[in-house]
Design a protein around this motif. Sequence first.
Motif, PDB file in Angstrom:
ATOM      1  N   THR A  80       0.816  -1.208   0.000  1.00  0.00           N
ATOM      2  CA  THR A  80       0.000   0.000   0.000  1.00  0.00           C
ATOM      3  C   THR A  80       0.852   1.262   0.000  1.00  0.00           C
ATOM      4  N   GLN A  81       2.063   1.191   0.505  1.00  0.00           N
ATOM      5  CA  GLN A  81       2.909   2.373   0.655  1.00  0.00           C
ATOM      6  C   GLN A  81       3.137   3.122  -0.646  1.00  0.00           C
ATOM      7  N   ASN A  82       3.286   2.441  -1.751  1.00  0.00           N
ATOM      8  CA  ASN A  82       3.624   3.085  -3.018  1.00  0.00           C
ATOM      9  C   ASN A  82       2.407   3.413  -3.880  1.00  0.00           C
ATOM     10  N   LEU A  83       1.213   3.120  -3.398  1.00  0.00           N
ATOM     11  CA  LEU A  83       0.014   3.408  -4.171  1.00  0.00           C
ATOM     12  C   LEU A  83      -0.414   4.859  -3.972  1.00  0.00           C
ATOM     13  N   THR A  84      -1.126   5.398  -4.951  1.00  0.00           N
ATOM     14  CA  THR A  84      -1.637   6.765  -4.828  1.00  0.00           C
ATOM     15  C   THR A  84      -2.950   6.809  -4.064  1.00  0.00           C
ATOM     16  N   HIS A  85      -3.621   5.689  -3.962  1.00  0.00           N
ATOM     17  CA  HIS A  85      -4.886   5.616  -3.242  1.00  0.00           C
ATOM     18  C   HIS A  85      -4.756   4.617  -2.092  1.00  0.00           C
ATOM     19  N   LEU A  86      -5.765   4.559  -1.282  1.00  0.00           N
ATOM     20  CA  LEU A  86      -5.774   3.630  -0.158  1.00  0.00           C
ATOM     21  C   LEU A  86      -6.720   2.485  -0.499  1.00  0.00           C
ATOM     22  N   PRO A  87      -6.219   1.253  -0.589  1.00  0.00           N
ATOM     23  CA  PRO A  87      -7.092   0.127  -0.926  1.00  0.00           C
ATOM     24  C   PRO A  87      -8.094  -0.145   0.200  1.00  0.00           C
ATOM     25  N   PRO A  88      -9.115  -0.927  -0.074  1.00  0.00           N
ATOM     26  CA  PRO A  88     -10.125  -1.201   0.958  1.00  0.00           C
ATOM     27  C   PRO A  88      -9.533  -1.818   2.216  1.00  0.00           C
ATOM     28  N   TYR A  89     -10.135  -1.471   3.329  1.00  0.00           N
ATOM     29  CA  TYR A  89      -9.722  -1.977   4.631  1.00  0.00           C
ATOM     30  C   TYR A  89      -9.938  -3.491   4.679  1.00  0.00           C
ATOM     31  N   GLN A  90      -8.968  -4.222   5.186  1.00  0.00           N
ATOM     32  CA  GLN A  90      -9.013  -5.684   5.234  1.00  0.00           C
ATOM     33  C   GLN A  90      -9.753  -6.152   6.500  1.00  0.00           C
ATOM     34  N   THR A  91     -11.049  -5.938   6.527  1.00  0.00           N
ATOM     35  CA  THR A  91     -11.858  -6.232   7.716  1.00  0.00           C
ATOM     36  C   THR A  91     -11.770  -7.695   8.120  1.00  0.00           C
ATOM     37  N   GLU A  92     -11.933  -8.584   7.172  1.00  0.00           N
ATOM     38  CA  GLU A  92     -11.935 -10.009   7.499  1.00  0.00           C
ATOM     39  C   GLU A  92     -10.579 -10.485   8.014  1.00  0.00           C
ATOM     40  N   ALA A  93      -9.511  -9.994   7.414  1.00  0.00           N
ATOM     41  CA  ALA A  93      -8.179 -10.396   7.864  1.00  0.00           C
ATOM     42  C   ALA A  93      -7.897  -9.870   9.269  1.00  0.00           C
ATOM     43  N   VAL A  94      -8.300  -8.632   9.532  1.00  0.00           N
ATOM     44  CA  VAL A  94      -8.098  -8.051  10.869  1.00  0.00           C
ATOM     45  C   VAL A  94      -8.905  -8.835  11.897  1.00  0.00           C
ATOM     46  N   ARG A  95     -10.136  -9.170  11.551  1.00  0.00           N
ATOM     47  CA  ARG A  95     -10.965  -9.966  12.480  1.00  0.00           C
ATOM     48  C   ARG A  95     -10.362 -11.346  12.718  1.00  0.00           C
ATOM     49  N   ALA A  96      -9.840 -11.954  11.672  1.00  0.00           N
ATOM     50  CA  ALA A  96      -9.245 -13.283  11.817  1.00  0.00           C
ATOM     51  C   ALA A  96      -8.010 -13.243  12.721  1.00  0.00           C
ATOM     52  N   VAL A  97      -7.179 -12.210  12.567  1.00  0.00           N
ATOM     53  CA  VAL A  97      -5.997 -12.081  13.418  1.00  0.00           C
ATOM     54  C   VAL A  97      -6.425 -11.841  14.869  1.00  0.00           C
ATOM     55  N   THR A  98      -7.448 -11.009  15.058  1.00  0.00           N
ATOM     56  CA  THR A  98      -7.957 -10.745  16.412  1.00  0.00           C
ATOM     57  C   THR A  98      -8.519 -12.015  17.036  1.00  0.00           C
ATOM     58  N   ARG A  99      -9.225 -12.817  16.234  1.00  0.00           N
ATOM     59  CA  ARG A  99      -9.752 -14.097  16.717  1.00  0.00           C
ATOM     60  C   ARG A  99      -8.618 -15.030  17.123  1.00  0.00           C
ATOM     61  N   GLU A 100      -7.557 -15.049  16.314  1.00  0.00           N
ATOM     62  CA  GLU A 100      -6.406 -15.899  16.628  1.00  0.00           C
ATOM     63  C   GLU A 100      -5.767 -15.471  17.947  1.00  0.00           C
ATOM     64  N   VAL A 101      -5.672 -14.162  18.179  1.00  0.00           N
ATOM     65  CA  VAL A 101      -5.105 -13.671  19.440  1.00  0.00           C
ATOM     66  C   VAL A 101      -5.975 -14.126  20.611  1.00  0.00           C
ATOM     67  N   ARG A 102      -7.290 -13.989  20.469  1.00  0.00           N
ATOM     68  CA  ARG A 102      -8.194 -14.426  21.548  1.00  0.00           C
ATOM     69  C   ARG A 102      -8.077 -15.926  21.801  1.00  0.00           C
ATOM     70  N   ASP A 103      -7.987 -16.710  20.730  1.00  0.00           N
ATOM     71  CA  ASP A 103      -7.840 -18.158  20.888  1.00  0.00           C
ATOM     72  C   ASP A 103      -6.535 -18.513  21.598  1.00  0.00           C
ATOM     73  N   LEU A 104      -5.482 -17.820  21.251  1.00  0.00           N
ATOM     74  CA  LEU A 104      -4.199 -18.075  21.915  1.00  0.00           C
ATOM     75  C   LEU A 104      -4.260 -17.684  23.391  1.00  0.00           C
ATOM     76  N   GLU A 105      -4.936 -16.590  23.694  1.00  0.00           N
ATOM     77  CA  GLU A 105      -5.074 -16.188  25.096  1.00  0.00           C
ATOM     78  C   GLU A 105      -5.888 -17.212  25.878  1.00  0.00           C
ATOM     79  N   LYS A 106      -6.932 -17.758  25.249  1.00  0.00           N
ATOM     80  CA  LYS A 106      -7.710 -18.822  25.900  1.00  0.00           C
ATOM     81  C   LYS A 106      -6.846 -20.058  26.125  1.00  0.00           C
ATOM     82  N   ASP A 107      -6.005 -20.359  25.158  1.00  0.00           N
ATOM     83  CA  ASP A 107      -5.104 -21.500  25.284  1.00  0.00           C
ATOM     84  C   ASP A 107      -4.138 -21.309  26.456  1.00  0.00           C
ATOM     85  N   VAL A 108      -3.624 -20.089  26.600  1.00  0.00           N
ATOM     86  CA  VAL A 108      -2.726 -19.795  27.714  1.00  0.00           C
ATOM     87  C   VAL A 108      -3.449 -19.977  29.043  1.00  0.00           C
TER      88      VAL A 108
END
Length: 183
Positions: free
Chosen positions: A16-44
Amino acid sequence: MYGELGNKLVQHAKRTQNLTHLPPYQTEAVRAVTREVRDLEKDVKRILEPFEGYFNPSSDPPTACALLVDHLAIRRNKRCLLAYHRGRAEKLEEMCWDGKDVLEVHQSRQSSTGQGGSSAPSNDESSLSPEEEEYFRQYSDMLAAYKGQWTDIDLTGSLEPPKDLFIDVRVLKDAGEVQTEYG
């Protein structure tokens, strides 16, 4: 594998750094990473339950290793999320300083790619998350207030000094004759 989704977000931010515009926000990827963090915390928490608040890593090395891996994966995912969001925030700030309006850029992209194109979001969908839109709005207001204090100076001009030996100087007010150290 732990951290794979976070790594994809970082790669997306890097592209994204070299683009002239801002591509769409990666909502699903951000949610998936957040879910993974929560799952890891539950595992701990699940791993630490039998120890009832006291855990000595030297007495149980395999458990200590599992906890370390989970902890490092959580930290890495959080850092990836922060890097992704910081990259987008820097792009928004750059657009503010360049005098671009995100909505105008978004509309011009839609008209250039066609409204039915798959690369541009639909009319209702913005390329920014609601939080990013609010950040952009507040940053623009703050920048306008800051620029308002310095009405005589163009703060959006280039910060690079001229490389030519002789330069043209345009004056805003006549200050009379000015003597420099070189004459």
